[in-house]
Design an enzyme around this catalytic site. Structure first.
Site, short mmCIF file in Angstrom:
data_model
loop_
_atom_site.label_atom_id
_atom_site.label_comp_id
_atom_site.label_asym_id
_atom_site.label_seq_id
_atom_site.Cartn_x
_atom_site.Cartn_y
_atom_site.Cartn_z
CB CYS A 1 90.71 -10.83 43.85
SG CYS A 1 89.05 -11.46 43.82
CE1 TYR B 1 71.20 -17.39 26.47
CE2 TYR B 1 72.47 -15.39 26.83
CZ TYR B 1 72.19 -16.70 27.15
OH TYR B 1 72.90 -17.33 28.15
CB THR C 1 68.19 -10.38 23.15
OG1 THR C 1 69.16 -10.83 24.09
CG2 THR C 1 67.15 -11.44 22.93
CD GLU D 1 71.10 -7.64 26.80
OE1 GLU D 1 70.75 -7.90 25.66
OE2 GLU D 1 70.71 -6.63 27.42
#
Lengths: 790, 492
Positions: B130, B387, B389, B463
């Protein structure tokens, strides 16, 4: 273990006998539970589920409940409980969320009775009702508690913990309808079994999960809880609000807690991690366990008192796959090993000791300490008859003072403050320190310094052309030291305020601010040493500090020499050049009003008596002729240092170590050095000589010492408006949304050095204020105050 | 050298600031700087993430009060506002805990010296090649006074750190192989030995940076402007456009292309979400009715474990590590091997026997006070964050989905929950999603934008970042559990 004893107790007809004993299980245990008749114990774990009979001499395996060729997860038990009314009835909680009941009366090999699969997650605890035969309660990781009636196939009622995992559930022994439950978020709830909609009472008991709880067998309102925060707390629930009555601090998270039968204030605990012992505490004495069982080799997972009315038998199961019966009489009692005597030396040689009262009474009758005691101060604690440990707790404290004058440590303080340890050539340091010692009447020490000077500063080391010069000047005039005048001139040269700020932030070791004028030098030094990061570089750093001072006298010069300043190089030849370069008249002028770096008197700069310097010259010439290298003496010097340290004058040892630096360090092993440093620093700090101690830490080359300055470097400040601590950032208050310290000149936040007038309390960046006050004598804030800057 | 880095810092700090100020200022000030003959670096990437379009990401300046304090905290602690922070701010609640932990690990009281901490960070990040994290921490390492020689490779670092290399390697790729012998080797190495407290600090740092590397690749974090690959000195094209305009322009073109290509599958992916919702509902309901037999349950874990083996991206293009990164670790061939594939049998790790809440926490807090608390909080927030959702749906209980993701990751590391039905994973996570999870967690360097785009197509970027948070925390916990269990075994 060896001093096995046998205890026989008669309890209303039945007789309990036994000794400390153990047996090996095949697998780690997770929980144990005792049968009502105190003759059998059940052990449950991930891959074990057995019943043992407790016989007089040993445990005998009676029944293996783990049957079937392919054991299912339903048998992987997290908890087990034996019904206290019905000796055929057992319940287990499985890690996969199933609650199983077992009926030992079944004729087949498989004793499994009922299976409740209502919980979605691991069931942590099951609990039978103490008097009702068919009521079983379970608490699970999924945040629900369920009450089962064993005559029905599913739960009677469900209690919701609001999706917080339940760690323990316990029916109250006295109140028929009440049970307590503990949660992973630290709460304890009290429920009425008839009202599943909401809990009766809830309070936060611990910080972090509460792993266990236990109702007191006799006292109706008492509930003990144990948590991950290493505490056992006893709550009085009888009052309107749950009140903490006792608190025991253990050394590891508390996994189980069980009240000891027949002993109102005793409870047993075991831990979930790290600590393998089982303790029995008297809650009124929360610091020392009353008894300790140390047999287990891995964490203890289950404890149970063998009989509800017998306080001497404790059973425990452990992850090390053993089951123990402990006898209270065989327990080790830390109190016996605890040392009830204490002894401590005061800073000025005073001696205090505390001991058992009986001991003191006889001793003082014979007056053994008559020699040096002047005012033995005598304290005696008043005994409280209600106190449970009256016999142990009564102690007396004696203090012996030393006569004033004889043991005075003022020489130590004076020496510490006045010694110069670095920042000048070795010869000067030695001379200076010798002078300090002589003024304090410590002639031997003074002589030592002079000798050191002769050994290490013999002219043979100095280039011959400089010889006379250095001898003549070197001892009679010190280096120019920066004063506030120089500082003012140099402030712009060093860069703007951001640079100063940054260096302040970076250098963690610059807690020593010797005085305002020396601040900049300290910063520079630190940056050097930190940048190079070679532990042996401190000396180089010092030398460069001197370079710096020279450059400061001449800004153009400083800039042209910058590469040299950045790279550490061989310092020793340079050192002597420094001594020689500034012999001009203006240099002497400077000297006249220069404050000393170490903050001591100005005259200490280095006005060595003339005759001594003459004698030095003659001696060193003689040495020079014989060409003895300084290495020749190093063994001798080391012996000398050890001698001083042995004598208790660790100050001398450390000072010489620092001053000589590289020259002797390699001959003394790290550990000894570290030991000297820590003792000296400790002494300095006890005399509140913070500046000196920090200087010593900074100058030390031992890694363990120099990192002392790098720990806990955070300073917490309070907001000047609302007086609340400023948590997140040091210069802006979260609450009143104001910057804490504004500069009165530039109206920006001051993040580094803040200087303010003590008359009107306005202030700002050091440079800004200095500049401002050069042009005006009024306060920059416009308050009309005539500020003074000195 | 010291002065040089100082200058460099001032330079990067000012850059960071000008980055924040946006386009107008940069246009204004550019002229002057060019006259002075200073070469101005220009950003190469399009915003903080290569996967997420810039305009989806919160613009600095438009944040609310809470986010603003987070930004200031982050800036105050690190002296920069890095791209990781800018992406994580989708979930401010988590970000706060994350920053607090990271700040504590790197800058507050702890058993390890500061430069060791950054060097360990470099070691850990380098294991996954990385370069983003390596570059950041190389700067920090020099900043706190680290010896630049160490950066030439692990063999130039002190023996003590070299000893840590083995643990780093195993922890990053096959944590289940850690034994108490590893721990013993580190603690009893004569003068190079670690103390227990130092070791726990190091282990926490290693796991933190392994999982942070996963996040960096999983969200396609772009290089910082002051690091390699983050900027170019090439002047912007002849026109008078500011570089920002150009990239923005390019960007919208990209977007359009993507959209037109994606349009075809929009209806598909719409059904994806619907189907997922449906399945969740079914699972919720049928729970009570149908109970799988014990053997069934046990075998489901095995199946899931075995299947996770075959879940791998088809395009196995070998990414050759950049030179400068690979020198920080040895044994480049050592990588993730599937838990169940390799020859010897490693017993399944049962969470009920050693879990974070009961055991790991106590051990960490004992040896490195306060950190247990901070990490515990972070795990909790990551695990419970919701949340309610899902894509375009509101008021959905996503706990089942989150648990499936969490347990799937632990399953890949051979950690089993007795009380979980691993059949659920198969129902809830489709193949492309599994590919993404597995790649991010096990071989993050192989994550591509295509993988990122191809799972959960209808879901919002926030999300997807949320999923990444779950992934990295689950991974960190898995590694920690193995390492801490080994330490516990060593201690008993």
């Amino acid at each position: 273990m060896e001093k096995m004893s046998r205890v026989t107790t008669a309890l209303g007809g039945s007789v309990l006998t036994g000794r400390t004993m153990h047996c090996h299980l095949d697998a780690p245990a997770n929980a144990i539970s005792v049968c009502r008749d105190a003759a059998q114990v059940v052990v449950a774990g991930r891959s074990i589920f057995k019943i043992y009979a407790i016989e007089e001499e040993q445990f005998v395996e009676k029944l293996n409940l783990r049957v079937g060729r392919k054991p299912s997860l339903n048998l992987s038990c997290a908890d087990v409980v034996w019904h206290q009314m019905d000796e055929n009835l057992l319940a287990t909680a499985a890690t996969n969320g199933v609650v199983v009941t077992w009926n030992l009366g079944r004729p087949s090999r498989n004793k499994q009775d009922q299976l409740f699969t209502e919980h979605k997650r691991t069931v942590n605890k099951v609990c039978f009702h103490p008097t009702e035969a068919h009521v079983l309660l379970s608490g699970s990781q999924d945040g629900f508690m369920k009450c089962f009636d064993l005559r029905r196939k599913d739960s009677v009622s469900t209690f919701s913990g609001q999706s917080e995992s339940v760690r323990d559930v316990q029916f109250s022994i006295r109140d028929y309808f009440t049970f307590a439950s503990t949660f992973e978020n630290g709460n304890v709830q009290l429920w009425d079994i008839r009202r599943p909609d909401r809990c009766e009472r809830m309070f936060t008991a611990h910080n972090g999960p509460v792993f266990c709880c236990d109702w007191h067998p006799e006292d109706r309102g008492w509930l003990a809880t144990g948590g991950r925060d290493k505490m056992v707390k006893v709550w009085d629930m009888a009052t309107h609000r749950a009140k903490e009555v006792h608190c025991v601090q253990t050394i590891a998270s508390v996994a189980r807690v069980k009240w000891r039968p027949e002993c109102r204030h005793h409870l047993a605990t075991c831990s979930m991690m790290v600590d393998h012992n089982v303790y029995v505490w008297d809650v009124r004495r929360p610091f020392v366990p009353a008894a300790m069982f140390e047999e287990h080799r891995d964490v203890t997972t289950g404890i149970a008192w063998r009989h509800p009315h017998d306080p001497s038998f404790l059973l425990s199961g452990s992850k090390d796959s053993t089951l123990y019966q402990h006898l209270f009489r065989d327990a080790s009692q830390p109190v016996e090993r605890a040392n009830p005597e204490g002894l401590c030396y005061g800073l000025f040689g005073d001696l205090a000791f505390a001991a058992k009262e009986s001991l003191v009474a006889t001793e003082s009758g014979r007056k053994p300490y008559a020699g040096d005691r002047r005012h033995p101060i005598f304290f005696k604690r008043k005994l409280d008859p209600a106190e449970p440990f009256a016999g142990l707790a009564s102690s007396a404290l004696n203090v012996f003072e030393i006569e004033p004058g004889s043991g005075s440590m003022s020489w130590f303080v004076d020496t510490a403050e006045r010694y110069a340890l670095a920042g000048r050539p070795l010869a000067e340091l030695c001379d200076h320190n010798a002078k300090v010692a002589r003024e304090l009447g410590r002639n031997q020490v003074a002589q030592t310094w002079t000798m050191l000077r002769i050994i290490y500063c013999s002219p043979g080391l100095v280039p011959t052309t400089n010889l006379n010069h250095s001898m003549g000047k070197g001892s009679s005039c010190g280096l120019p030291l920066m004063n506030s005048f120089n500082l003012k001139d140099m402030a712009p040269g060093l860069g703007s305020e951001t640079r100063l700020d940054r260096s302040k932030g970076d250098t963690r070791s610059d807690t020593v601010l010797l005085d305002s004028s020396a601040t900049l030098i300290t910063n520079e030094d630190n940056e050097e040493t930190e940048g190079s990061d070679v532990p042996t570089d401190y000396l180089l750093g010092d030398v460069e500090g001197e370079d710096d001072e020279l450059y400061l006298l001449d800004p153009e010069h400083a800039h042209s020499e910058e590469p040299e300043y950045v790279l550490p190089q061989e310092a020793f030849p340079l050192r002597h050049e420094i001594v020689d370069t500034p012999p001009g008249p203006e240099h002497l002028q400077d000297k006249a009003d220069s404050p000393h770096v170490s903050g001591s008197e100005a005259d200490a700069a280095s006005l060595v008596p003339v005759d001594s310097s003459f004698s030095l010259i003659s001696v060193s010439h003689a040495l020079c002729d014989s060409r003895l290298p300084p290495d020749f003496f190093s063994a001798l010097v080391c012996d000398m240092l050890r001698f001083y340290a042995e004598q208790g004058d660790v100050q001398m040892a450390v000072s010489v170590l620092i001053v000589l630096g590289e020259r002797v360090r390699k001959d003394i092993d790290e550990q000894t050095q570290e030991h000297w440093y820590t003792s000296y620093i400790d002494l300095l700090q006890r005399f509140c000589l913070w500046n000196v101690s920090n200087q010593v830490v900074k100058l030390s080359t031992s890694r363990a010492i120099s990192c002392l300055n790098q720990a806990s470097t955070t300073l917490h400040v309070n907001c000047s408006h609302c007086k609340r601590p400023m948590s997140s950032r040091g210069w802006v208050c979260d609450r009143c949304r104001r910057c804490a310290s504004m500069c009165a000149v530039c109206h920006h936040v001051v993040k580094g050095l803040f200087v303010w007038c003590q008359g009107c309390s306005h202030g700002g960046h050091l440079q800004h204020i200095m500049k401002w006050l050069e042009g005006s004598s009024h306060c920059p804030a416009g308050c009309g105050h005539l500020c003074e800057y000195s | 050298m010291r002065l040089a880095t100082a200058a460099n810092e001032a330079y990067t700090a000012s850059l960071a600031v000008s980055e924040l100020l946006g386009c107008k200022q940069c246009g204004g000030s550019r002229g002057q700087d060019e006259e002075l003959g200073i070469r101005i670096p220009r950003p190469l990437g399009h915003g903080p993430s290569r996967f997420i379009p810039e305009k989806e990401i919160l613009q600095v300046g438009s944040e609310d009060a809470q986010m603003h304090t987070l930004f200031t905290d982050s800036f105050a602690a690190l002296g920069r506002l890095d791209n990781i922070t800018l992406v994580m701010v989708f979930h401010p609640q988590y970000l706060e805990s994350f920053l607090k932990t990271q700040h504590y690990l790197l800058q507050m009281d702890g058993p390890l010296p500061l430069h060791y901490r950054h060097y360990i960070g470099i070691m850990a990040a380098a294991r996954h090649q990385c370069s983003y994290l390596v570059n950041l921490h190389v700067n920090d390492f020099l900043h706190v006074g680290g010896d630049p020689k160490w950066l030439n490779g692990l063999e130039n670092a002190p023996q003590k750190l070299q000893n840590l290399g083995e643990l780093n390697k195993v922890l990053a790729h096959r944590p289940w192989l850690i034994t108490k012998e590893h721990i013993e080797g580190l603690l009893k190495a004569e003068e190079h030995s670690w103390s227990l407290a130092e070791l726990v600090h190091a282990v926490v740092l290693l796991t933190h940076y392994h999982s942070l590397a996963s996040f960096t690749f999983g969200c396609g974090i772009s290089p910082e402007i002051h690091c390699d690959g983050g900027h170019t000195f090439r002047p912007p094209s002849v026109s008078n456009y500011c570089i920002c305009d150009i990239t923005n322009g390019n960007h919208s073109v990209d977007e359009m292309q993507v959209n037109s290509a994606g349009n075809v599958s929009v209806s598909d992916s719409f059904f994806e979400v619907e189907a997922l919702m449906e399945k969740m509902k079914q699972l919720q309901e049928c729970r009570e009715e149908e109970e799988a037999s014990q053997e069934e349950m046990a075998s489901r874990f095995e199946i899931e474990k075995r299947e996770s083996m075959f879940v791998f991206s088809s395009d196995d293009d070998e990414v050759t590590p950049a030179r400068d990164v690979s020198r920080h670790f040895e044994d480049t061939s050592y990588g993730y091997k599937d838990f169940s594939r390799h020859g010897m049998h490693v017993p399944t790790f049962r969470v009920q026997d050693y879990c974070w809440e009961d055991h790991g926490y106590s051990l960490v807090n004992r040896l490195y006070p306060d950190v247990g608390q901070l990490i515990d909080e972070k795990f909790h927030i990551a695990y419970n964050l919701t949340y309610n959702t899902m894509a375009m749906h509101k008021d959905v209980d996503t706990s089942m989905l989150r648990r499936a993701i969490w347990n799937y990751i632990h399953c890949m590391f051979g950690i089993r929950y007795d009380d979980y039905d691993y059949g659920e994973i198969n129902q809830l996570l489709d193949r492309s999603f599994k590919v993404y999870i597995k790649t991010v967690v096990c071989t993050p360097e192989k994550v591509t934008k295509r993988m990122y785009d191809s799972f959960w197509r209808q879901f919002k970027h926030s999300e997807k970042v949320h999923v990444n948070l779950l992934l990295i925390e689950a991974r960190m916990q898995a590694e920690l559990l193995y390492a801490l269990r080994a330490i516990t075994r060593y201690m008993t």
